[in-house]
Design a protein around this motif. Structure first.
Motif, short mmCIF file in Angstrom:
data_model
loop_
_atom_site.label_atom_id
_atom_site.label_comp_id
_atom_site.label_asym_id
_atom_site.label_seq_id
_atom_site.Cartn_x
_atom_site.Cartn_y
_atom_site.Cartn_z
N PRO A 138 21.96 67.95 74.78
CA PRO A 138 20.68 68.56 74.40
C PRO A 138 20.85 69.93 73.76
O PRO A 138 21.80 70.65 74.04
CB PRO A 138 19.95 68.67 75.75
CG PRO A 138 21.04 68.73 76.77
CD PRO A 138 22.15 67.87 76.23
N CYS A 139 19.90 70.27 72.91
CA CYS A 139 19.87 71.61 72.34
C CYS A 139 19.89 72.64 73.45
O CYS A 139 20.63 73.61 73.38
CB CYS A 139 18.62 71.77 71.48
SG CYS A 139 18.36 73.43 70.84
N SER A 140 19.08 72.41 74.49
CA SER A 140 19.02 73.33 75.63
C SER A 140 19.08 72.57 76.94
O SER A 140 18.48 71.50 77.07
CB SER A 140 17.72 74.14 75.60
OG SER A 140 17.62 74.92 74.44
N ALA A 141 19.81 73.13 77.89
CA ALA A 141 19.71 72.65 79.27
C ALA A 141 18.39 73.17 79.82
O ALA A 141 18.16 74.38 79.85
CB ALA A 141 20.88 73.18 80.09
N GLU A 142 17.52 72.25 80.23
CA GLU A 142 16.18 72.65 80.68
C GLU A 142 16.05 72.56 82.20
O GLU A 142 15.64 73.51 82.86
CB GLU A 142 15.14 71.75 80.00
CG GLU A 142 15.18 71.84 78.49
CD GLU A 142 14.46 70.71 77.79
OE1 GLU A 142 14.43 70.70 76.54
OE2 GLU A 142 13.93 69.81 78.48
N THR A 143 16.39 71.40 82.73
CA THR A 143 16.41 71.19 84.17
C THR A 143 17.68 70.42 84.52
O THR A 143 18.31 69.81 83.64
CB THR A 143 15.20 70.37 84.66
OG1 THR A 143 15.30 69.04 84.12
CG2 THR A 143 13.89 71.00 84.21
N GLU A 144 18.06 70.44 85.77
CA GLU A 144 19.25 69.69 86.18
C GLU A 144 19.06 68.21 85.92
O GLU A 144 19.97 67.52 85.43
CB GLU A 144 19.54 69.94 87.66
CG GLU A 144 20.81 69.24 88.14
CD GLU A 144 21.17 69.60 89.56
OE1 GLU A 144 22.24 69.15 90.04
OE2 GLU A 144 20.40 70.34 90.22
N GLU A 145 17.86 67.69 86.21
CA GLU A 145 17.60 66.26 86.02
C GLU A 145 17.70 65.87 84.54
O GLU A 145 18.30 64.85 84.19
CB GLU A 145 16.21 65.91 86.57
CG GLU A 145 16.05 66.04 88.07
CD GLU A 145 15.98 67.49 88.54
OE1 GLU A 145 16.25 67.74 89.74
OE2 GLU A 145 15.65 68.38 87.70
N GLN A 146 17.12 66.71 83.67
CA GLN A 146 17.15 66.43 82.22
C GLN A 146 18.57 66.43 81.69
O GLN A 146 18.98 65.54 80.93
CB GLN A 146 16.30 67.46 81.49
CG GLN A 146 16.49 67.50 79.98
CD GLN A 146 17.36 68.69 79.54
OE1 GLN A 146 17.76 69.53 80.36
NE2 GLN A 146 17.65 68.76 78.26
N LEU A 147 19.35 67.42 82.10
CA LEU A 147 20.71 67.52 81.58
C LEU A 147 21.58 66.38 82.08
O LEU A 147 22.30 65.75 81.30
CB LEU A 147 21.31 68.87 81.99
CG LEU A 147 22.73 69.13 81.49
CD1 LEU A 147 22.79 69.12 79.97
CD2 LEU A 147 23.28 70.44 82.02
N LEU A 148 21.52 66.09 83.39
CA LEU A 148 22.37 65.04 83.94
C LEU A 148 21.99 63.67 83.39
O LEU A 148 22.87 62.85 83.08
CB LEU A 148 22.29 65.04 85.47
CG LEU A 148 22.87 66.27 86.17
CD1 LEU A 148 22.74 66.13 87.68
CD2 LEU A 148 24.33 66.49 85.77
N ALA A 149 20.70 63.41 83.24
CA ALA A 149 20.27 62.13 82.69
C ALA A 149 20.74 61.95 81.26
O ALA A 149 21.24 60.89 80.87
CB ALA A 149 18.75 62.01 82.77
N THR A 150 20.59 63.02 80.46
CA THR A 150 21.04 62.94 79.07
C THR A 150 22.53 62.71 78.99
O THR A 150 23.01 61.85 78.23
CB THR A 150 20.66 64.23 78.32
OG1 THR A 150 19.26 64.45 78.39
CG2 THR A 150 21.08 64.14 76.86
N CYS A 151 23.29 63.49 79.77
CA CYS A 151 24.76 63.40 79.69
C CYS A 151 25.29 62.07 80.19
O CYS A 151 26.22 61.50 79.60
CB CYS A 151 25.38 64.56 80.47
SG CYS A 151 25.13 66.17 79.69
N THR A 152 24.72 61.53 81.26
CA THR A 152 25.20 60.25 81.77
C THR A 152 24.85 59.12 80.81
O THR A 152 25.65 58.19 80.62
CB THR A 152 24.60 59.96 83.16
OG1 THR A 152 23.18 60.10 83.12
CG2 THR A 152 25.17 60.91 84.19
N GLN A 153 23.69 59.20 80.15
CA GLN A 153 23.35 58.18 79.17
C GLN A 153 24.24 58.28 77.94
O GLN A 153 24.63 57.25 77.36
CB GLN A 153 21.88 58.31 78.77
CG GLN A 153 20.91 57.86 79.86
CD GLN A 153 19.46 57.92 79.40
OE1 GLN A 153 19.16 57.79 78.20
NE2 GLN A 153 18.54 58.12 80.34
N LEU A 154 24.58 59.49 77.54
CA LEU A 154 25.49 59.67 76.41
C LEU A 154 26.86 59.09 76.75
O LEU A 154 27.49 58.40 75.93
CB LEU A 154 25.62 61.15 76.05
CG LEU A 154 24.44 61.78 75.32
CD1 LEU A 154 24.59 63.29 75.25
CD2 LEU A 154 24.30 61.20 73.91
N ALA A 155 27.36 59.38 77.95
CA ALA A 155 28.66 58.85 78.36
C ALA A 155 28.65 57.33 78.40
O ALA A 155 29.63 56.68 78.04
CB ALA A 155 29.03 59.42 79.73
#
Length: 361
Positions: free
Chosen positions: A25-42
């Protein structure tokens, strides 16, 4: 400052893969948003490194300027969950200290920082003795010397693994890009620094989702070593740069649609034909240079004639006539008006310099 085994490995293998794909993500906003994005990307299997904006330099006060240091443990957790290395932008020595404390693998210096030699030197001093890889984005404005200067400052501080990120250049007026790519500038950087990895950031060049694939493909066709693309689980509701982010699923589709090209081949037929065509280019270039030399000799003769008759060098009506004629002729030959203007501007300037020398002898 401590240095982890993972960071040492990242430095040893930097960039580690070609093409190198960095996303998050452009910005880390919340822990849930960042972890969800990163795990889906992986889970897509297409991403080699995770990115997230922790500190966001913004144009105006009051805009979201990043979650700050408290987002670094989230990124560290994403790294643990996915096994993928991480990268963040740093703009101050404190950013460097905090990022490395939370085991960020690769750092990058943003365009707004690259433009300031004092800021770059402060980062270089903070990185002295710490062998963490560092990418350097081009400065906001089209100034290659600032970009090169940033590389030199880091190298002199002992940073051994340096890469470049092309994110386009700010230009006045509305264009189809958020930041004009000006491809000739990263190409020149590649010519001067052929051993440094060079990746493209289509997200910041485009400023929207629609142009990402085209810009990414053009960078691949030019031999770039990878891409940095922004991804978010809910792009439309992102806290920053919503229009240029895509979901992890859309990112995978975009990457699958690209044609990945190799720099060369060992196929003899290809190499033979290419060598023949390049020799034609060499011969044509020689002819063009010979004709340009003759043209400048004529320009000097005109300068002497003007001097004898006390006539000014610049004749606006004649220059307009040459330009209009060149654009018409170029169009018949399949040459764009933009190219013709740039070519004749260079030729005209050299002609004026020649005539000026004659006038002032």
């Amino acid at each position: 400052m401590p240095h982890t085994e993972a960071q040492t490995a990242a430095a040893t293998n930097f960039p580690g893969k070609k093409p190198l794909i960095i996303s998050g993500p452009c910005s880390a906003e919340t822990e849930e948003q960042l972890l969800a994005t990163c795990t889906q990307l992986a889970a897509t299997g297409r991403v080699d490194m995770l990115r997230a904006g922790i500190w966001k330099p913004r144009t105006k006060p009051g805009m979201f300027e990043g979650i700050g240091t408290k987002g670094l443990p989230w990124l560290q957790k994403a790294r643990q969950l996915t096994g993928l290395p991480t990268t963040v932008e740093v703009a101050t020595p404190k950013h460097v200290e905090d990022a490395l404390a939370f085991e960020v693998d690769v750092l990058w210096i943003g365009a707004r920082t690259t433009v300031n030699p004092f800021s770059v030197q402060a980062l270089a001093d903070a990185l002295r003795g710490v062998q963490v890889p560092v990418f350097i984005k081009n400065p906001v404005h089209p100034d290659l010397e600032l970009w090169l200067g940033a590389v030199e400052r880091l190298a002199k501080a002992g940073v051994q693994n340096i890469g470049l990120i092309h994110r386009g250049f700010a230009s006045y007026g509305n264009t189809e890009y958020r930041n004009a790519p000006m491809w000739h500038l990263p190409i020149e950087m590649r010519r001067r620094l052929p051993d440094l990895p060079l990746i493209c950031d289509p997200s910041h060049i485009c400023g929207n989702r629609t142009g990402l694939a085209a810009v990414a493909q053009q960078s691949i066709d030019l031999g770039f070593d990878g891409l940095m693309l922004e991804s978010h689980i809910d792009p439309d509701n992102a806290w920053s740069d919503a229009k240029q982010q895509v979901t992890p699923q859309r990112l995978a589709e975009l990457l699958d649609g690209l044609i990945w090209r190799q720099e060369t081949t060992d196929q003899q037929e290809f190499l033979t034909v290419l060598a023949q065509l390049r020799e034609q280019i060499n011969q044509l270039d020689d002819e063009i240079l010979h004709l340009l030399g003759r043209r400048m000799q004529v320009a000097e003769s005109i300068g002497r004639y003007k001097k004898e008759n006390d006539i000014t060098i610049l004749q606006t009506s004649r220059w307009n006539e040459i330009l209009e004629r060149g654009i018409r002729k170029g169009d018949q030959l399949g040459l764009t008006a933009d190219f013709i203007r740039k070519y004749f501007d260079a030729v005209h300037l050299e002609s004026i310099n020649r005539q000026n020398s004659v006038m002032n002898k």
